[in-house]
Scaffold this active site. Structure first.
Site, PDB file in Angstrom:
ATOM      1  N   TYR A  40      -3.714   9.694  -3.838  1.00 26.53           N
ATOM      2  CA  TYR A  40      -2.410   9.166  -3.939  1.00 26.53           C
ATOM      3  C   TYR A  40      -2.769   8.636  -5.481  1.00 26.53           C
ATOM      4  CZ  TYR A  40      -1.036   9.697   1.202  1.00 26.53           C
ATOM      5  OH  TYR A  40      -1.540   9.588   2.245  1.00 26.53           O
TER       6      TYR A  40
ATOM      7  N   HIS B   1      -9.176  12.944   5.755  1.00 30.24           N
ATOM      8  CA  HIS B   1      -7.791  13.520   5.255  1.00 30.24           C
ATOM      9  C   HIS B   1      -7.282  14.535   5.275  1.00 30.24           C
ATOM     10  CE1 HIS B   1      -4.123  11.961   2.251  1.00 30.24           C
ATOM     11  NE2 HIS B   1      -3.732  12.458   3.166  1.00 30.24           N
TER      12      HIS B   1
ATOM     13  N   PRO C 119       7.283   8.716  10.021  1.00 30.26           N
ATOM     14  CA  PRO C 119       8.545   8.145  11.372  1.00 30.26           C
ATOM     15  C   PRO C 119      10.132   7.240  11.100  1.00 30.26           C
ATOM     16  CG  PRO C 119       7.295   6.014  10.770  1.00 30.26           C
ATOM     17  CD  PRO C 119       6.579   7.109   9.395  1.00 30.26           C
ATOM     18  N   LEU C 120      10.570   8.024   9.340  1.00 33.59           N
ATOM     19  CA  LEU C 120      11.724   8.242   9.369  1.00 33.59           C
ATOM     20  C   LEU C 120      11.903   9.178   8.374  1.00 33.59           C
ATOM     21  CD1 LEU C 120      12.258   4.715   7.769  1.00 33.59           C
ATOM     22  CD2 LEU C 120      12.776   5.249  10.114  1.00 33.59           C
ATOM     23  N   GLY C 121      11.489  10.729   9.436  1.00 30.03           N
ATOM     24  CA  GLY C 121      11.567  11.707   8.904  1.00 30.03           C
ATOM     25  C   GLY C 121      11.736  11.724   7.120  1.00 30.03           C
TER      26      GLY C 121
ATOM     27  N   GLY D 286      12.574   9.575   4.596  1.00 28.18           N
ATOM     28  CA  GLY D 286      13.958   9.058   4.487  1.00 28.18           C
ATOM     29  C   GLY D 286      15.097   9.642   5.416  1.00 28.18           C
TER      30      GLY D 286
END
Length: 332
Positions: free
Chosen positions: A58, A124, A219-221, A223
Site C-alpha cells: 500500500y 497477500h 465490509p462496507l462495499g 463505501g
C-alpha cells in the site's frame, strides 16, 4: 469495545478493526492527508478498535510508515496486521513468494512499522512460480525467530484461480489446506459484506470448524453500503472504484434498494443509527470469530464504525437483510 479472538493462539482484538489502505492507496489520492489519517488511527485505538490492517504494497510502503508513526507512541494498544507477497511496479502488480524475499520484506516492514514484532503476518497472494509451502515455511521461520506472532492468508481474488464451475473460494481453500500442513493458519482475510456474502458459502465455515479467525475485508462495499456515495458523481482516475463494474452510474443506481433496506433496519434501532453500522453489525453477526475491517481515513467514520460493535441486530433484522436484492455488477 467487545474483544474477539483470532486463531488457536487466541489473539485478542477489538470486534471492529481499521483498514488503513485508504489512507495512502487505492482511494482518491488527492484527499489523502497524513496528519488526518494519523488522527483516525489514534481515534481507533482510543475506542478499542485495536486491529490495524496494512500491507507493504500500500503506497507502496507509505501506509506502513504512517501506521508506524502511531505504533511508535502506542504499540501496546495496537494489534498490527501487515502483508507480504506483492510487489508494485509501473502500472502492474506481481507476486513474489521466494523465501529470501519474504524474510527481507519482513525486516523492512518491521523497520517501517517501528516495532520489533508483527502480530499477524499475512500472505497477500501466493506466487505461481513458488510452491506455497516454501513461502509459508519461510513465514513460519519468522514466527520461530520472534519477528511475527501469527500467520494469515488473504483470499485469492475473485478473478484469479477460478476453474470452470468452481465456487469463488475453492482456490483459497486449496491453498489453506496445503499451508495448514506446514504451520497453523491463524486468520483468513477475504471480502465479506451485505452485497458480497459469498464467503458464507464455504470459506467462513472452513474457518469456523478449524478455529481460524476471519477478517472481513471491504465490509462496507468500498463505501457503497454507507449510503453516502452519490450516483453519477464519478471517481478520481486512480481510485479503484473508477474501474469497478459495481460503481458505474448504472450499477450504483440499480443497487440502491440494498442501501434502502439497510436504512429501514437502521431506523428501527434509532434515528442516529446509520446504514453503515447495520452493514457492520450484519458482518459481526456471522460469528464470534469474524472481525470486520472497514477502511477509512477520517476520525468521524472511525467513530461511527466502532459504534457498530454495540448494535445487536434481531433475528427479524437479519432475515430482512437476507432477502435484500442481490447486488448487480461484478468482476466475473
Amino acid at each position: 469495545m467487545e474483544r474477539r479472538t483470532i486463531g488457536a493462539a487466541a489473539l485478542a482484538v477489538g470486534a471492529v478493526g481499521l483498514g488503513c489502505m485508504p489512507m495512502s492507496w487505492a482511494y482518491s489520492t488527492s484527499r489523502q492527508r497524513g496528519d488526518e489519517s494519523l488522527r483516525a488511527v489514534h481515534r481507533a485505538l482510543d475506542l478499542g478498535a485495536s486491529l490495524l490492517d496494512t500491507a507493504d504494497m500500500y503506497g507502496p510502503f507509505t501506509n506502513e510508515l504512517l501506521v508506524g508513526r502511531a505504533l511508535k507512541e502506542r504499540r501496546s494498544d495496537a494489534f498490527v496486521s501487515t502483508k507480504v507477497g506483492l510487489l508494485v511496479g509501473d502500472q502492474h502488480i506481481v507476486a513474489n513468494g521466494r523465501p529470501g524475499y519474504v524474510k527481507r520484506a519482513c525486516d523492512a516492514s518491521l523497520r517501517r512499522l517501528q516495532t520489533d514484532v508483527i502480530d499477524l503476518y499475512q500472505l497477500h497472494r501466493a506466487d505461481p512460480e513458488v510452491p506455497v509451502e516454501e513461502t509459508w515455511g519461510a513465514m513460519a521461520e519468522l514466527v520461530q525467530a520472534g519477528k511475527v506472532r501469527a500467520l494469515g492468508l488473504c483470499a485469492v481474488g475473485a478473478r484469479a484461480g477460478r476453474r470452470g464451475g468452481a465456487r469463488l473460494h475453492d482456490a483459497t481453500i486449496r491453498q489453506l489446506e496445503r499451508v495448514q500442513q506446514i504451520f497453523p493458519v491463524s486468520a483468513v482475510e477475504a471480502e465479506l459484506s451485505v452485497w458480497s456474502p459469498e464467503a458464507l458459502e464455504t470459506l467462513l465455515p472452513w474457518c469456523e470448524t478449524r478455529g481460524v479467525g476471519f477478517l472481513a475485508a471491504m465490509p462496507l462495499g468500498n463505501g457503497y453500503l454507507t449510503g453516502r456515495l452519490r450516483t453519477g458523481a464519478g471517481f478520481e482516475a486512480d481510485d479503484l472504484r473508477a474501474r469497478h463494474p459495481r460503481f458505474t452510474g448504472e450499477m450504483m443506481a440499480a443497487n440502491q434498494p440494498i442501501v434502502a433496506g439497510l436504512r429501514r433496519v437502521a431506523r428501527r434501532h434509532g434515528e442516529h443509527v446509520t446504514p453503515a453500522q447495520v452493514a457492520l453489525a450484519w458482518v459481526l453477526a456471522q460469528g464470534p470469530h469474524v472481525v470486520p475491517v472497514p477502511g477509512t481515513k477520517q476520525e468521524r467514520w472511525v467513530t461511527e464504525n466502532a459504534a457498530a460493535a454495540t448494535l445487536r441486530l434481531t433475528p427479524d433484522n437479519l432475515r430482512e437483510v437476507a432477502v435484500l436484492p442481490r447486488a448487480q455488477g461484478s468482476w466475473d
